[in-house]
Design a protein around this motif. Structure first.
Motif, PDB file in Angstrom:
ATOM      1  N   THR A 203      47.350  71.910  87.103  1.00  0.00           N
ATOM      2  CA  THR A 203      46.063  71.228  87.202  1.00  0.00           C
ATOM      3  C   THR A 203      44.957  72.275  87.248  1.00  0.00           C
ATOM      4  N   TYR A 230      46.898  68.822  83.583  1.00  0.00           N
ATOM      5  CA  TYR A 230      45.880  67.799  83.805  1.00  0.00           C
ATOM      6  C   TYR A 230      44.584  68.422  84.332  1.00  0.00           C
ATOM      7  N   GLY A 232      41.398  67.998  86.728  1.00  0.00           N
ATOM      8  CA  GLY A 232      40.990  67.225  87.887  1.00  0.00           C
ATOM      9  C   GLY A 232      41.136  68.003  89.181  1.00  0.00           C
ATOM     10  N   ASN A 233      40.691  67.382  90.259  1.00  0.00           N
ATOM     11  CA  ASN A 233      40.705  67.983  91.590  1.00  0.00           C
ATOM     12  C   ASN A 233      41.773  67.304  92.436  1.00  0.00           C
ATOM     13  N   LEU A 234      42.832  68.027  92.737  1.00  0.00           N
ATOM     14  CA  LEU A 234      43.957  67.449  93.469  1.00  0.00           C
ATOM     15  C   LEU A 234      43.568  67.011  94.879  1.00  0.00           C
ATOM     16  N   ASP A 237      41.245  63.368  94.060  1.00  0.00           N
ATOM     17  CA  ASP A 237      41.388  62.557  92.849  1.00  0.00           C
ATOM     18  C   ASP A 237      42.706  61.783  92.928  1.00  0.00           C
ATOM     19  N   GLU A 239      43.877  59.370  91.147  1.00  0.00           N
ATOM     20  CA  GLU A 239      44.546  59.201  89.853  1.00  0.00           C
ATOM     21  C   GLU A 239      45.350  60.447  89.489  1.00  0.00           C
ATOM     22  N   LEU A 240      44.758  61.616  89.739  1.00  0.00           N
ATOM     23  CA  LEU A 240      45.480  62.860  89.458  1.00  0.00           C
ATOM     24  C   LEU A 240      46.679  63.004  90.384  1.00  0.00           C
ATOM     25  N   GLN A 241      46.513  62.657  91.641  1.00  0.00           N
ATOM     26  CA  GLN A 241      47.632  62.731  92.581  1.00  0.00           C
ATOM     27  C   GLN A 241      48.800  61.868  92.117  1.00  0.00           C
ATOM     28  N   LYS A 243      49.430  61.027  88.942  1.00  0.00           N
ATOM     29  CA  LYS A 243      50.013  61.664  87.758  1.00  0.00           C
ATOM     30  C   LYS A 243      50.946  62.813  88.151  1.00  0.00           C
ATOM     31  N   VAL A 244      50.507  63.599  89.111  1.00  0.00           N
ATOM     32  CA  VAL A 244      51.298  64.742  89.564  1.00  0.00           C
ATOM     33  C   VAL A 244      52.570  64.269  90.258  1.00  0.00           C
ATOM     34  N   ARG A 271      53.478  66.440  97.864  1.00  0.00           N
ATOM     35  CA  ARG A 271      53.931  66.854  96.533  1.00  0.00           C
ATOM     36  C   ARG A 271      55.314  67.513  96.592  1.00  0.00           C
TER      37      ARG A 271
END
Length: 319
Positions: A203, A230, A232-234, A237, A239-241, A243-244, A271
């Motif tokens: 990211t 990706y 974004g800011n983990l 965000d 949505e990014l979290q 996806k990850v 994570r």
């Protein structure tokens, strides 16, 4: 293109602290001028016949930073820089801290730095720019080729080297899935894959980093499907979290800055798989305890702390 150049009169002792402070303010174009004699390692990396004769080193330094002159008001940024300077006085001798300004034109940021980036080794790993040839004595080393292009990350900075050594140690004979937060040029993702990681996810806030990372993976002969990246800011965000993903990684590596690691620490345990390892650097030494406390408060156990110059690595584990 015109740029505003701001120069801070300071001391050699404050150079790294000053650079870290400027980077935390989002300033990336930083230049340091001093009269510190070159080490033998520095000299071996320079392709010139005669070294310049420098005046005596009196501990003085000039740290300059560049801001694109697009007509926007820089007052708030300069106020933040001056505040940062005053805060540094509690930690290190910063000298007068006087800031002067000038203008310059047509700085070719993308290509001018190339003259300063040459091959080097970390353990059995050879990291070389794409435009250099492999020397005979390095043919048996694990090769990583990097062209940072418009993103940050040659691997030469102490913080990146600290992370690479920890990846060497903790990947070992395993084939972990690795999350690379703040992937930049992709160097840590590529190192992880070359050392045996089964897959990487990266990211970064900068979309240009996605281009650089994928291009560097291709240069290193790594299949695209080995990495997902990706923007974004983990930290915040959601949505990014998603996806990850959660509890998917044996290793999370983050070579960022202390002021980013601290608010990011609470989202790292989710994570990691049980027993997973969090490797982080980008931490200037006077912020070591603050970052350590944030990591421990997030529920991780600190395994080791390593130093290189004025920079710190903290490696922790999820119980």
């Amino acid at each position: 293109m015109k740029w505003k150049k701001y120069t801070i009169d300071t001391t050699t002792a404050a150079e790294d602290y000053m650079s870290s402070m400027l980077m935390e303010l989002g300033i990336e174009g930083i230049e340091i001028e001093d009269n510190i004699p070159l080490t033998k390692a520095d000299q071996s990396e320079m392709f010139i016949d005669f070294l310049p004769e420098l005046p005596p080193d009196e501990g003085k330094s000039r740290v300059s930073f560049y801001i694109e002159d697009d007509g926007s008001d820089t007052t708030d940024l300069l106020i933040a820089v001056k505040k940062g300077l005053e805060e540094l006085r509690n930690t290190v001798e910063v000298g007068s801290g006087e800031i002067t300004s000038s203008e310059t034109e047509d700085l070719d940021w993308i290509n001018n730095w190339k003259k300063y980036f040459s091959s080097f080794t970390i353990g059995n790993i050879l990291i070389k720019p794409t435009w250099e040839e492999i020397q005979a004595e390095d043919e048996d080393k694990l090769l990583i080729e990097i062209d940072p292009g418009i993103s940050f990350g040659t691997g030469k900075h102490e913080t990146t080297q600290l992370c690479i050594r920890q990846l060497q140690k903790y990947i070992g004979d395993r084939h972990p899935k690795v999350l690379d937060v703040g992937c930049g040029s992709g160097i840590l993702s590529i190192v992880a894959l070359k050392l045996g990681a089964s897959a990487v996810v990266g990211t970064d806030l900068d979309p240009d980093c996605m281009t650089s990372t994928r291009e560097n993976m291709q240069v290193n002969g790594l299949k695209p499907e080995l990495g997902e990246f990706y923007v974004g800011n983990l930290i915040d965000d959601a949505e990014l979290q998603n996806k990850v993903g959660e509890e998917e990684y044996e290793i999370v590596v983050a070579n960022i800055l202390a002021d980013v690691i601290i608010p990011m620490a609470p989202v790292i345990p989710a994570r990691l798989k049980k027993g997973g390892i969090f490797i982080t650097s980008g931490i200037i030494d006077f912020k070591e305890n603050e970052v350590k406390e944030a990591i421990e408060s997030a529920g991780l156990t600190v395994l080791e702390i390593n130093h290189q110059g004025e920079w710190v690595n903290i490696t922790a584990q999820k119980g």
